[in-house]
Write a protein that holds these residues in place. Sequence first.
Motif, PDB file in Angstrom:
ATOM      1  N   TRP A  71       0.802  -1.235   0.076  1.00  0.00           N
ATOM      2  CA  TRP A  71      -0.030   0.026  -0.028  1.00  0.00           C
ATOM      3  C   TRP A  71       1.030   1.337  -0.035  1.00  0.00           C
ATOM      4  N   ILE A  72       1.463   1.599   1.339  1.00  0.00           N
ATOM      5  CA  ILE A  72       2.601   2.763   1.100  1.00  0.00           C
ATOM      6  C   ILE A  72       3.822   2.160   1.304  1.00  0.00           C
ATOM      7  N   GLU A  73       4.620   1.775   0.124  1.00  0.00           N
ATOM      8  CA  GLU A  73       5.856   1.304   0.100  1.00  0.00           C
ATOM      9  C   GLU A  73       7.112   2.116   0.608  1.00  0.00           C
ATOM     10  N   SER A  74       6.870   3.532   0.901  1.00  0.00           N
ATOM     11  CA  SER A  74       7.927   4.099   1.629  1.00  0.00           C
ATOM     12  C   SER A  74       7.836   3.823   2.573  1.00  0.00           C
ATOM     13  N   PHE A  75       6.782   3.586   3.459  1.00  0.00           N
ATOM     14  CA  PHE A  75       6.730   3.230   4.971  1.00  0.00           C
ATOM     15  C   PHE A  75       6.379   1.590   5.337  1.00  0.00           C
ATOM     16  N   VAL A 141      -5.592   3.519  10.682  1.00  0.00           N
ATOM     17  CA  VAL A 141      -6.451   4.431   9.802  1.00  0.00           C
ATOM     18  C   VAL A 141      -7.915   4.175   9.977  1.00  0.00           C
ATOM     19  N   SER A 145     -10.803   6.421  11.394  1.00  0.00           N
ATOM     20  CA  SER A 145     -11.759   6.846  10.411  1.00  0.00           C
ATOM     21  C   SER A 145     -13.393   6.717  10.801  1.00  0.00           C
ATOM     22  N   ILE A 148     -15.157  10.176  12.155  1.00  0.00           N
ATOM     23  CA  ILE A 148     -15.583  11.118  11.428  1.00  0.00           C
ATOM     24  C   ILE A 148     -17.169  10.985  11.088  1.00  0.00           C
ATOM     25  N   LEU A 181      -0.674   5.885  18.355  1.00  0.00           N
ATOM     26  CA  LEU A 181      -0.079   6.154  17.177  1.00  0.00           C
ATOM     27  C   LEU A 181       1.345   6.633  17.358  1.00  0.00           C
ATOM     28  N   ILE A 185       4.311   4.009  16.122  1.00  0.00           N
ATOM     29  CA  ILE A 185       5.522   4.353  15.184  1.00  0.00           C
ATOM     30  C   ILE A 185       6.826   3.896  15.937  1.00  0.00           C
TER      31      ILE A 185
ATOM     32  N   PRO B 388      -9.096   9.121   7.142  1.00  0.00           N
ATOM     33  CA  PRO B 388      -8.047   8.580   6.125  1.00  0.00           C
ATOM     34  C   PRO B 388      -7.911   9.954   5.102  1.00  0.00           C
ATOM     35  N   PHE B 392      -3.176  13.233   7.773  1.00  0.00           N
ATOM     36  CA  PHE B 392      -2.686  12.186   8.514  1.00  0.00           C
ATOM     37  C   PHE B 392      -1.190  11.479   7.999  1.00  0.00           C
ATOM     38  N   TYR B 393      -1.296  11.256   6.960  1.00  0.00           N
ATOM     39  CA  TYR B 393       0.292  10.758   6.438  1.00  0.00           C
ATOM     40  C   TYR B 393       1.173  11.698   6.917  1.00  0.00           C
ATOM     41  N   LEU B 396       2.100  11.799  10.287  1.00  0.00           N
ATOM     42  CA  LEU B 396       2.585  10.353  10.539  1.00  0.00           C
ATOM     43  C   LEU B 396       4.151  10.222  10.149  1.00  0.00           C
ATOM     44  N   SER B 397       4.235  10.784   8.958  1.00  0.00           N
ATOM     45  CA  SER B 397       5.762  10.633   8.583  1.00  0.00           C
ATOM     46  C   SER B 397       6.601  11.664   9.319  1.00  0.00           C
ATOM     47  N   GLY B 464      -5.207  10.533   0.490  1.00  0.00           N
ATOM     48  CA  GLY B 464      -5.251   9.726   1.976  1.00  0.00           C
ATOM     49  C   GLY B 464      -5.359   8.214   1.704  1.00  0.00           C
ATOM     50  N   ILE B 465      -5.963   7.975   0.699  1.00  0.00           N
ATOM     51  CA  ILE B 465      -6.018   6.490   0.484  1.00  0.00           C
ATOM     52  C   ILE B 465      -4.735   5.995  -0.162  1.00  0.00           C
ATOM     53  N   PRO B 467      -1.586   7.470  -0.441  1.00  0.00           N
ATOM     54  CA  PRO B 467      -0.368   8.489  -0.327  1.00  0.00           C
ATOM     55  C   PRO B 467       1.067   8.121  -0.853  1.00  0.00           C
ATOM     56  N   GLU B 468       1.119   7.019  -1.340  1.00  0.00           N
ATOM     57  CA  GLU B 468       2.654   6.502  -1.813  1.00  0.00           C
ATOM     58  C   GLU B 468       3.116   7.361  -2.838  1.00  0.00           C
ATOM     59  N   MET B 471       4.223  10.989  -1.486  1.00  0.00           N
ATOM     60  CA  MET B 471       5.372  10.377  -0.451  1.00  0.00           C
ATOM     61  C   MET B 471       6.676  10.052  -1.117  1.00  0.00           C
ATOM     62  N   ALA B 472       6.719   9.070  -1.910  1.00  0.00           N
ATOM     63  CA  ALA B 472       7.831   8.551  -2.690  1.00  0.00           C
ATOM     64  C   ALA B 472       8.313   9.733  -3.414  1.00  0.00           C
TER      65      ALA B 472
END
Lengths: 495, 482
Positions: A71-75, A141, A145, A148, A181, A185, B388, B392-393, B396-397, B464-465, B467-468, B471-472
């Motif tokens: 999903w988020i490869e950087s992390f 997440v 979520s 809201i 959170l 981390i 989401p 948030f990201y 987070l980062s 938000g869904i 982010p990659e 971010m990359a």
Amino acid sequence: MLLGFPLLSLAIWIPILAGVLVLVTGSDRNAQAARLIALAGAVLGFGVTLPLYTRFDPLASGFQFMEFAPWIESFNVNYHLGIDGVSLLLILLNSFTTVLVVIAGWEVIKTRVAQYMAAFLFLSGVMNGVFAALDALLFYVFFESTLIPMFVIIGVWGGPNRVYAAVKFFLYTLLGSLLFLVALIYLYNVSGGSFSLLDFYRLPLSLPVQVLVFIAFFMAFAVKVPMWPVHTWLPDAHVEAPTGGSVVLAAIMLKLGAYGFIRLSLPILPDGSHYMAGFVIALSLIAVVYIGLVALVQADMKKLIAYSSISHMGFVTLGIFIFNAQGMEGAIIQMISHGFVSGALFLCVGVLYDRMHSRMIADYGGVVNTMPVFAALFMLFALANSGLPGTSGFVGEFMVIMGAVKANFWYAAAAATTLVFGAAYTLWMYKRVIFGAVANHHVAALSDLSAREFLVLGLLALAVLAMGVWPNPFAEVLHTSVNDLLNHVTQSKLP
Amino acid sequence: MPYITPLMPAYPELFLLVMVCVILVVDLFVSDDNRIVTYALTQFALAGCLAITFLTSSAQPAYTFSGMFVDDLMSDVLKLLVYAGVMMMLVYSRAYVAARGLFRGEFFMLVLFATLGMMIMISANHLLTLYLGLELQALSLYSMVALQRDSAVATEAAMKYFVLGALASGMLLYGMSMLYGATGTLEITRLAEIIFYGVARDVVLVFALVFIVAGLGFKLGAVPFHMWVPDVYHGAPTAVTLFIGSAPKLAAFAFIMRLLVQGLGAERLVEEWQQMLIVMAVLSLAIGNITAIAQTNLKRMLAYSTIGHMGFLLLGILSGDLIGYGAGMFYVVVYVLMNLGSFGMIMVLSRSGFEAENLEDFKGLNARNPWYAFMMLLLMFSMAGVPPTVGFYAKLSVLQAVINAGYVWLAVIAVLFSLIGAFYYLRLVKLMYFDASQDTAPIEPHGDVRMLMSANGLAMLVFGIMPEPLMALCIDSIQASL
């Protein structure tokens, strides 16, 4: 060919997409369409969770129906799903409740119908996500979520003091989860760059670290459960929320906290959990006894049920933190049972409120004379709430008390007082509202349940009875998962 | 190996300069009714820069003007974002400035000059270049704030901005002169080498550092150099506020990267500026978020929220490693997006003779226009950092970088203050959704604004869904450039 489908993803995304569809197509002019689409989405969402149960292998240890995608490869965050017996039951409960909530709001909600239905569908999908997530960040997440839609539900369709309640709800839960959170981390950095829960399970951690991380986790989950003394947002939120909001809040959202303990705190931090168990048990017992007494004096029915929820959730946390099989299984069964019973009770209050626009016990009396069918169903749920054998409320409480006896007799003795207090506050309320002479002309003018209301309450009554008489289908999917869990908890992870 | 002309790294700047001159001349012959021509030419100039930067970008840094000017991946990405930000700002503000008699050649000229200044800052590899870019940007911004000639508030804001800005520039310049005294060079890459080999005297360097960090703090609007922010944000026409709050933050980020990280990034100096940034970051988070609660004016509230966000940005940078810089860049990009949307919404709700700048003006927006209310909801939740949404990201980062650098306590402080921050963002949501509207005027922006606003709001959710990619991009560009 159902096997090929990613069932968990469907369980998450069908309600959410249905919610989007409702939002896009439905306007206030076209409210009926919004209702129908929402119902279709909810039923379909429940439908896809049924194969999860039939195909679930109760003997297999570990997680089933796994799905994995980067999903988020950087992390190094992955869309990683999977369920065990605990999550299975909660997903079923959630999807089932969503159907009921959509039906329950059918005629009652008249303004912004599409937004209302959409909010509940979003919530349903997102909560399924919490129960299915195997990646800590994904879990977070989804966990966050949920805020809201619930914030909007309470704030838009709630009672007179809704804004205060909505903001309090939001800030309380956000406070807890932000520290959670930070802890996640931290674990990510310690584990060398992974958010996978399965990696966290294997991660050795020193005791001070475990305790600190446990406290951070505890902040998030204790607020959600809610445990004494961070429970004060719940009565406010419940009183102001519309009926559907209360039902979802009590039946599912409170379970997110307990689920968090089971899925994260215990297996990731076994030593920390043992270290802190005494503290958690103390808070749980205070909730059971003290909040039970608080419930006794409530004048507002919704508030009374809200306090009763806190007291019952005290049982859940007690069962989890005595670390034996009965306690754990009892806690999980209690979670499911409480989902049915508290949801049903809030719906019962909603039925009365829709007719009389009052939740005050003093405004009622003698309702049985005008609403006999309702009185009968309400009776069943009231008895289930006080833990009568033969109803679902009995099974969980009994197992937790049995587990508690094994751990420490006094825990069990304190917890068992609930059998008295629970019966006292529930039945006393029931007596004042339902029995006696007809209190006033408003009560005299009441009409009994409509077919729609009867359908909703009847389904819940069936569930409550089925679970009370024959709990085995619920319990059998739990055994292996609970064993896995206890294995995790008993193995020290100190380096 | 493709043939690289010596000036190629500076092509976008040269193109923009030429276009500014062209527009200046063309505008003389355009009547007030046809001012849209100037607008179109301005957008064309920016689009041209976008194309040129995109086409000439390469992963390898390229230097020109005897090493005073650099074109690397970070500068390309930041410049592309600056163009995009300025173009969005122009779309949002077209109707707004037209209704206030500011739709004139000067406005566009100043916007383009400020943009040019930012581009030069982003690509500077020499303290003089850096300073020239900064001043070009700052002088344009001062005059833009004062553009509404007969508004007393705007004039006061411009005065304040100018006096304090000049002071900050002076401090910066003083710091730079000391760097020159200690190392004998103004070129940033040379500077880093000389400091690395320990030839320069540390006392002088640290002294210089203090002045430079103070100057930077002012440009960012970080506490204790934040005094100008609320007044300028409040007093300037909203279009200008939007401008000040968006692209220049990207340039300021580049400024920090060039000066602190590339120039003064030697380990023993990092320790020094880390301490200063920690103080500034914590104070910014505290004062920004707490003071914002008391505001009734949305522009002021967002000004204080900006201060809080800058605190978060500093947290990313003070982590002192590539993860932190990448997180900082991601944060600033996301911040600019959120800021564009929020101020854009103020302009959407404003009309001739009416500024929708008070919190009250957002009451009942959901009843008036559910779609815009939803967009604003997304923007506010993103600012608050609730998943989401993309905010948030960003948080987070940054938190991840801070914890990775060993500052768990800083992360805890940061989340506590962002909880306080959530309160006032939530209050706006509350006003939009839960309160009854007092204003019934229809909201009818132009088609382009409508589309941009929707895209801007939905971007919060889409990024938000997913982010990659963003971010990359940030992490890669930082990695390729340092």
